[in-house]
Enzyme design. Structure first.
Site, PDB file in Angstrom:
ATOM      1  N   GLU A  29      45.314  26.661  36.517  1.00  0.00           N
ATOM      2  CA  GLU A  29      46.153  26.752  37.719  1.00  0.00           C
ATOM      3  C   GLU A  29      47.151  25.607  37.753  1.00  0.00           C
ATOM      4  OE1 GLU A  29      42.829  26.721  37.699  1.00  0.00           O
ATOM      5  OE2 GLU A  29      41.987  28.163  39.137  1.00  0.00           O
ATOM      6  N   ASP A  88      36.235  39.230  42.544  1.00  0.00           N
ATOM      7  CA  ASP A  88      34.945  38.843  43.131  1.00  0.00           C
ATOM      8  C   ASP A  88      35.078  38.003  44.405  1.00  0.00           C
ATOM      9  OD1 ASP A  88      36.050  36.851  41.608  1.00  0.00           O
ATOM     10  OD2 ASP A  88      34.199  36.297  40.581  1.00  0.00           O
TER      11      ASP A  88
END
Ligand SMILES: *[C@@H]1O[C@H](CO)[C@@H](O)[C@H](O)[C@H]1NC(C)=O
Length: 320
Positions: free
Chosen positions: A276, A190
């Protein structure tokens, strides 16, 4: 007269019993037939799926060979393994079209598409076949307890865990340390990518980082560099900038060898918003990060979000 009436009634009854019995036998027989033809259909379907996979693989091998010939002239750039988790929703084909056409401008990319589904879908299969890219097509279903409900906010669950791990597993079982010169990038379907971000990541030695636009309530999140040393000393981030690595998934790329030498993966046990940071902690210290995109002064990737469209009707026979 009465006797023969009784006799007649008995014959009718007997006939009725026989008839019912016969009907039951016929019904059971029919059911067996249906069941075996359902079995047949299912095995035909399996064979079909198998052939589809074979066809896809053969087509991919052809594309791979074509690209190998081209790559020789592309000057020994490392292969960028772009990992894209994807799942079905009305904008899926549009999103994948957009990023696959960006990737067509990147000479040294190997796209790893991982569907969040029980089986590979024809929609994604067709899109890959048309893309002309070197693609590995995988699928890994997110377990039901982690699936995002329609009304849940996006941060409420870890997303893409299963799919990114499937890609890591594929890399580790198909590529070799010191042999396959590559970079791994987690490329969500996206976002919007400038081709330059791929040129930047080709420079990565261990882990490269750069700014990401339109994320965390800021116009961009970025590593902050120390003026003297030029190394990363902190982060400008809309959320918990004190994380060891406050970097969005789109804001870093890792050398393939580091991935292959480790067993690092994503996990549902990681704290929300720490995927992350925890993943990067496996590989490197903050000071070792390599700031790219002109010392983190350029934005080459954006967290654009496609609005969920209102779809009240479906045109039959049109794959959208
Ligand atoms: C980045 O910063 C370093 C050290 O601060 C400097 O030597 C280098 O020229 C800079 N690079 C660019 C592309 O601006």
């Amino acid at each position: 007269m009465e006797r023969s009436g009784n006799h007649c009634e008995m014959r009718i009854k007997r006939f009725a019993y026989w008839f019912t019995g016969l009907a039951i036998v016929v019904i059971i027989w029919k059911l067996c037939l249906i069941e075996s033809s359902v079995d047949n259909l299912q095995s035909i379907r399996k064979i079909l799926d198998f052939h589809k996979d074979q066809l896809e693989l053969t087509q991919q091998q052809l594309v791979f060979l074509e690209n190998l010939a081209k790559k020789k002239s592309a000057g020994g750039l490392p292969t960028i393994y772009a990992v894209t988790p994807t799942y079905w929703r009305h904008v899926q084909k549009a999103e994948l079209t957009r990023i696959s056409q960006t990737l067509r401008l990147v000479p040294n990319v190997h796209w790893i598409v991982v569907e969040d589904s029980e089986t590979k879908t024809d929609l994604v299969r067709n899109l890959i076949a048309e893309s002309g890219l070197v693609v590995t097509h995988l699928h890994a279903k997110t377990p039901p307890f982690e699936q995002l409900k329609d009304k849940d906010p996006r941060w409420k669950r870890h997303r893409g865990v299963e799919q990114r791990n499937a890609a890591l597993k594929w890399l580790r079982s198909n590529l070799q340390v010191n042999k396959n010169n590559g970079i791994v990038y987690f490329m969500d379907d996206d976002n919007t990518y400038n081709v330059k971000v791929f040129e930047e990541m080709a420079k990565v030695k261990k882990v490269g980082v750069w700014p990401v636009g339109l994320v965390g309530g800021l116009n961009a999140e970025t590593p902050i560099l120390d003026e003297k040393s030029g190394k990363v000393k902190g982060y400008k981030s809309g959320w918990k900038a004190d994380r060891p690595f406050a970097i969005d998934m789109a804001g870093f790329a890792i050398n393939l060898d580091l991935i292959l030498k480790s067993e690092a993966s994503f996990s549902y046990k990681m704290e929300k918003g720490y995927q992350e940071s925890e993943f990067l902690s496996y590989f490197i210290k903050k000071e070792e990060l390599e700031p790219l995109a002109d010392n983190c002064t350029k934005v080459y990737v954006w967290h654009t979000r496609t609005e969920k469209p209102v779809v009240n009707g479906v045109v039959p026979g049109l794959e959208v």
